[in-house]
Write a protein that holds these residues in place. Structure first.
Motif, PDB file in Angstrom:
ATOM      1  N   GLY A   1       0.785  -1.230   0.000  1.00  0.00           N
ATOM      2  CA  GLY A   1       0.000   0.000   0.000  1.00  0.00           C
ATOM      3  C   GLY A   1       0.816   1.279   0.000  1.00  0.00           C
ATOM      4  N   ALA A   2       2.124   1.155   0.183  1.00  0.00           N
ATOM      5  CA  ALA A   2       2.977   2.337   0.338  1.00  0.00           C
ATOM      6  C   ALA A   2       2.954   3.301  -0.845  1.00  0.00           C
ATOM      7  CB  ALA A   2       4.409   1.920   0.662  1.00  0.00           C
ATOM      8  N   PRO A   3       3.047   2.848  -2.097  1.00  0.00           N
ATOM      9  CA  PRO A   3       3.061   3.813  -3.206  1.00  0.00           C
ATOM     10  C   PRO A   3       1.798   4.671  -3.270  1.00  0.00           C
ATOM     11  CG  PRO A   3       3.863   1.696  -3.966  1.00  0.00           C
ATOM     12  CD  PRO A   3       3.312   1.490  -2.576  1.00  0.00           C
ATOM     13  N   HIS A   4       0.645   4.051  -3.113  1.00  0.00           N
ATOM     14  CA  HIS A   4      -0.613   4.809  -3.145  1.00  0.00           C
ATOM     15  C   HIS A   4      -0.705   5.746  -1.946  1.00  0.00           C
ATOM     16  CE1 HIS A   4      -4.781   5.859  -3.777  1.00  0.00           C
ATOM     17  NE2 HIS A   4      -5.027   5.497  -2.531  1.00  0.00           N
ATOM     18  N   ALA A   5      -0.400   5.233  -0.769  1.00  0.00           N
ATOM     19  CA  ALA A   5      -0.477   6.060   0.438  1.00  0.00           C
ATOM     20  C   ALA A   5       0.476   7.246   0.349  1.00  0.00           C
ATOM     21  CB  ALA A   5      -0.155   5.212   1.680  1.00  0.00           C
ATOM     22  N   PHE A   6       1.682   7.023  -0.156  1.00  0.00           N
ATOM     23  CA  PHE A   6       2.670   8.101  -0.277  1.00  0.00           C
ATOM     24  C   PHE A   6       2.199   9.150  -1.285  1.00  0.00           C
ATOM     25  CE2 PHE A   6       6.653   9.879  -2.083  1.00  0.00           C
ATOM     26  CZ  PHE A   6       7.094  10.526  -0.943  1.00  0.00           C
ATOM     27  N   ARG A   7       1.633   8.709  -2.399  1.00  0.00           N
ATOM     28  CA  ARG A   7       1.143   9.648  -3.409  1.00  0.00           C
ATOM     29  C   ARG A   7       0.027  10.526  -2.833  1.00  0.00           C
ATOM     30  NH1 ARG A   7      -0.262   6.252  -6.924  1.00  0.00           N
ATOM     31  NH2 ARG A   7      -2.512   6.318  -6.623  1.00  0.00           N
TER      32      ARG A   7
ATOM     33  N   ILE B   1       4.378  23.436   5.925  1.00  0.00           N
ATOM     34  CA  ILE B   1       3.607  22.422   6.646  1.00  0.00           C
ATOM     35  C   ILE B   1       4.524  21.257   6.973  1.00  0.00           C
ATOM     36  CG2 ILE B   1       1.773  20.688   6.463  1.00  0.00           C
ATOM     37  CD1 ILE B   1       0.160  22.675   4.863  1.00  0.00           C
ATOM     38  N   VAL B   2       4.539  20.875   8.234  1.00  0.00           N
ATOM     39  CA  VAL B   2       5.231  19.658   8.643  1.00  0.00           C
ATOM     40  C   VAL B   2       4.138  18.611   8.810  1.00  0.00           C
ATOM     41  CG1 VAL B   2       6.677  18.534  10.359  1.00  0.00           C
ATOM     42  CG2 VAL B   2       7.064  20.950   9.790  1.00  0.00           C
ATOM     43  N   ALA B   3       4.122  17.670   7.888  1.00  0.00           N
ATOM     44  CA  ALA B   3       3.062  16.659   7.868  1.00  0.00           C
ATOM     45  C   ALA B   3       3.325  15.597   8.926  1.00  0.00           C
ATOM     46  CB  ALA B   3       3.006  16.015   6.487  1.00  0.00           C
ATOM     47  N   GLY B   4       2.276  14.936   9.322  1.00  0.00           N
ATOM     48  CA  GLY B   4       2.408  13.818  10.249  1.00  0.00           C
ATOM     49  C   GLY B   4       3.185  12.690   9.600  1.00  0.00           C
ATOM     50  N   SER B   5       3.517  11.682  10.366  1.00  0.00           N
ATOM     51  CA  SER B   5       4.356  10.620   9.826  1.00  0.00           C
ATOM     52  C   SER B   5       3.560   9.601   9.022  1.00  0.00           C
ATOM     53  CB  SER B   5       5.123   9.923  10.952  1.00  0.00           C
ATOM     54  OG  SER B   5       4.230   9.315  11.850  1.00  0.00           O
ATOM     55  N   ILE B   6       4.272   8.918   8.139  1.00  0.00           N
ATOM     56  CA  ILE B   6       3.698   7.882   7.289  1.00  0.00           C
ATOM     57  C   ILE B   6       4.711   6.744   7.215  1.00  0.00           C
ATOM     58  CG2 ILE B   6       4.602   9.027   5.217  1.00  0.00           C
ATOM     59  CD1 ILE B   6       2.215   7.879   3.670  1.00  0.00           C
ATOM     60  N   LEU B   7       4.227   5.515   7.172  1.00  0.00           N
ATOM     61  CA  LEU B   7       5.093   4.350   7.056  1.00  0.00           C
ATOM     62  C   LEU B   7       5.349   4.088   5.577  1.00  0.00           C
ATOM     63  CD1 LEU B   7       6.273   2.673   9.285  1.00  0.00           C
ATOM     64  CD2 LEU B   7       4.439   1.039   8.979  1.00  0.00           C
ATOM     65  N   THR B   8       6.602   4.177   5.164  1.00  0.00           N
ATOM     66  CA  THR B   8       6.955   4.069   3.751  1.00  0.00           C
ATOM     67  C   THR B   8       8.412   3.641   3.612  1.00  0.00           C
ATOM     68  OG1 THR B   8       7.049   5.312   1.668  1.00  0.00           O
ATOM     69  CG2 THR B   8       7.543   6.522   3.645  1.00  0.00           C
TER      70      THR B   8
ATOM     71  N   ASP C   1      13.082   1.652  -2.840  1.00  0.00           N
ATOM     72  CA  ASP C   1      12.636   0.315  -2.453  1.00  0.00           C
ATOM     73  C   ASP C   1      13.431  -0.177  -1.244  1.00  0.00           C
ATOM     74  OD1 ASP C   1      15.073  -0.090  -3.626  1.00  0.00           O
ATOM     75  OD2 ASP C   1      14.392  -1.588  -5.062  1.00  0.00           O
ATOM     76  N   GLU C   2      13.981   0.780  -0.502  1.00  0.00           N
ATOM     77  CA  GLU C   2      14.885   0.499   0.604  1.00  0.00           C
ATOM     78  C   GLU C   2      14.170   0.544   1.952  1.00  0.00           C
ATOM     79  OE1 GLU C   2      18.584   2.971   2.387  1.00  0.00           O
ATOM     80  OE2 GLU C   2      18.375   2.959   0.203  1.00  0.00           O
ATOM     81  N   GLY C   3      14.038  -0.591   2.603  1.00  0.00           N
ATOM     82  CA  GLY C   3      13.523  -0.652   3.961  1.00  0.00           C
ATOM     83  C   GLY C   3      12.089  -0.205   4.123  1.00  0.00           C
ATOM     84  N   LEU C   4      11.695   0.008   5.355  1.00  0.00           N
ATOM     85  CA  LEU C   4      10.385   0.526   5.710  1.00  0.00           C
ATOM     86  C   LEU C   4      10.584   1.413   6.925  1.00  0.00           C
ATOM     87  CD1 LEU C   4       7.403   0.336   4.876  1.00  0.00           C
ATOM     88  CD2 LEU C   4       7.155  -1.553   6.476  1.00  0.00           C
ATOM     89  N   TYR C   5      10.199   2.689   6.808  1.00  0.00           N
ATOM     90  CA  TYR C   5      10.493   3.686   7.831  1.00  0.00           C
ATOM     91  C   TYR C   5       9.246   4.487   8.172  1.00  0.00           C
ATOM     92  CZ  TYR C   5      15.278   2.757   6.346  1.00  0.00           C
ATOM     93  OH  TYR C   5      16.454   2.145   6.040  1.00  0.00           O
ATOM     94  N   ASN C   6       9.240   5.027   9.363  1.00  0.00           N
ATOM     95  CA  ASN C   6       8.230   5.995   9.761  1.00  0.00           C
ATOM     96  C   ASN C   6       8.824   7.352   9.390  1.00  0.00           C
ATOM     97  OD1 ASN C   6       6.358   7.598  11.045  1.00  0.00           O
ATOM     98  ND2 ASN C   6       6.160   6.192  12.772  1.00  0.00           N
ATOM     99  N   VAL C   7       8.232   8.012   8.380  1.00  0.00           N
ATOM    100  CA  VAL C   7       8.803   9.208   7.771  1.00  0.00           C
ATOM    101  C   VAL C   7       7.850  10.387   7.924  1.00  0.00           C
ATOM    102  CG1 VAL C   7       9.582  10.189   5.569  1.00  0.00           C
ATOM    103  CG2 VAL C   7      10.000   7.805   6.075  1.00  0.00           C
ATOM    104  N   SER C   8       8.413  11.574   8.096  1.00  0.00           N
ATOM    105  CA  SER C   8       7.627  12.806   8.105  1.00  0.00           C
ATOM    106  C   SER C   8       8.259  13.766   7.110  1.00  0.00           C
ATOM    107  CB  SER C   8       7.623  13.426   9.504  1.00  0.00           C
ATOM    108  OG  SER C   8       6.843  14.600   9.506  1.00  0.00           O
ATOM    109  N   LEU C   9       7.417  14.405   6.282  1.00  0.00           N
ATOM    110  CA  LEU C   9       7.903  15.366   5.298  1.00  0.00           C
ATOM    111  C   LEU C   9       7.462  16.769   5.672  1.00  0.00           C
ATOM    112  CD1 LEU C   9       7.064  13.534   1.937  1.00  0.00           C
ATOM    113  CD2 LEU C   9       9.130  13.383   3.310  1.00  0.00           C
ATOM    114  N   ALA C  10       8.303  17.744   5.335  1.00  0.00           N
ATOM    115  CA  ALA C  10       7.949  19.158   5.481  1.00  0.00           C
ATOM    116  C   ALA C  10       7.782  19.724   4.074  1.00  0.00           C
ATOM    117  CB  ALA C  10       9.046  19.906   6.226  1.00  0.00           C
ATOM    118  N   PHE C  11       6.721  20.517   3.867  1.00  0.00           N
ATOM    119  CA  PHE C  11       6.409  21.107   2.568  1.00  0.00           C
ATOM    120  C   PHE C  11       6.558  22.617   2.654  1.00  0.00           C
ATOM    121  CE2 PHE C  11       4.366  17.044   2.751  1.00  0.00           C
ATOM    122  CZ  PHE C  11       4.446  16.545   1.466  1.00  0.00           C
ATOM    123  N   ASP C  12       7.152  23.224   1.608  1.00  0.00           N
ATOM    124  CA  ASP C  12       7.301  24.681   1.578  1.00  0.00           C
ATOM    125  C   ASP C  12       6.058  25.316   0.944  1.00  0.00           C
ATOM    126  OD1 ASP C  12       7.523  24.656  -1.245  1.00  0.00           O
ATOM    127  OD2 ASP C  12       9.703  24.796  -1.208  1.00  0.00           O
ATOM    128  N   PRO C  13       5.955  26.646   0.949  1.00  0.00           N
ATOM    129  CA  PRO C  13       4.753  27.313   0.419  1.00  0.00           C
ATOM    130  C   PRO C  13       4.466  27.058  -1.067  1.00  0.00           C
ATOM    131  CG  PRO C  13       5.957  28.813   1.844  1.00  0.00           C
ATOM    132  CD  PRO C  13       6.828  27.602   1.639  1.00  0.00           C
TER     133      PRO C  13
END
Length: 133
Positions: A31-37, A54-61, A100-112
């Motif tokens: 499910g990771a590719p769809h969830a990440f998109r 915006i600092v988004a919440g974490s996602i497993l990817t 395609d490396e591992g599985l991590y709990n990741v959080s992304l920050a987005f600029d304006p």
């Protein structure tokens, strides 16, 4: 005899826990590719609409890496059709990609502008995450 049964029970429990971890990991990876998109589309759009960081919440990817310049192939078009109208939304090409490396709990920050300006891979996983990461 009692000690041997206890050892076998413990071993069986460990094997089952390991198998459960592999199954959970496989489900997340599927499910990771769809969830990440979707994750990127939602937070990128929100950052652009509000002209804010915006600092988004974490996602497993799997591991996320920056690409430069943003690849047009990471741009998506969403079309939603109802009985009364069709809405098409174009998203900004993303400057990150999922590896395609591992599985991590990741959080992304987005600029304006909606681009990713920061990626954080969680360092200390909770017990549930440790079983399949």
């Amino acid at each position: 005899s009692h000690t041997r049964r206890k050892h076998n029970t413990t071993l069986t429990s460990r094997v089952l826990h390991c198998i459960e971890g592999y199954v959970r990991r496989a489900v997340f990876l599927l499910g990771a590719p769809h969830a990440f998109r979707v994750y990127c589309e939602v937070f990128s759009r929100a950052a652009r609409q509000h002209g804010a960081y915006i600092v988004a919440g974490s996602i497993l990817t799997p591991r996320i890496e920056f690409i430069s310049p943003p690849a047009p192939t990471h741009s998506t078009t969403i079309t939603h059709t109802t009985t009364t109208h069709t809405t098409t939304t174009h998203t900004t090409p993303m400057n990150v990609r999922m590896t395609d490396e591992g599985l991590y709990n990741v959080s992304l920050a987005f600029d304006p502008t909606g681009q990713v300006c920061g990626v954080t891979h969680k360092s200390f996983l909770v017990e549930d995450e440790q079983s399949f990461c």
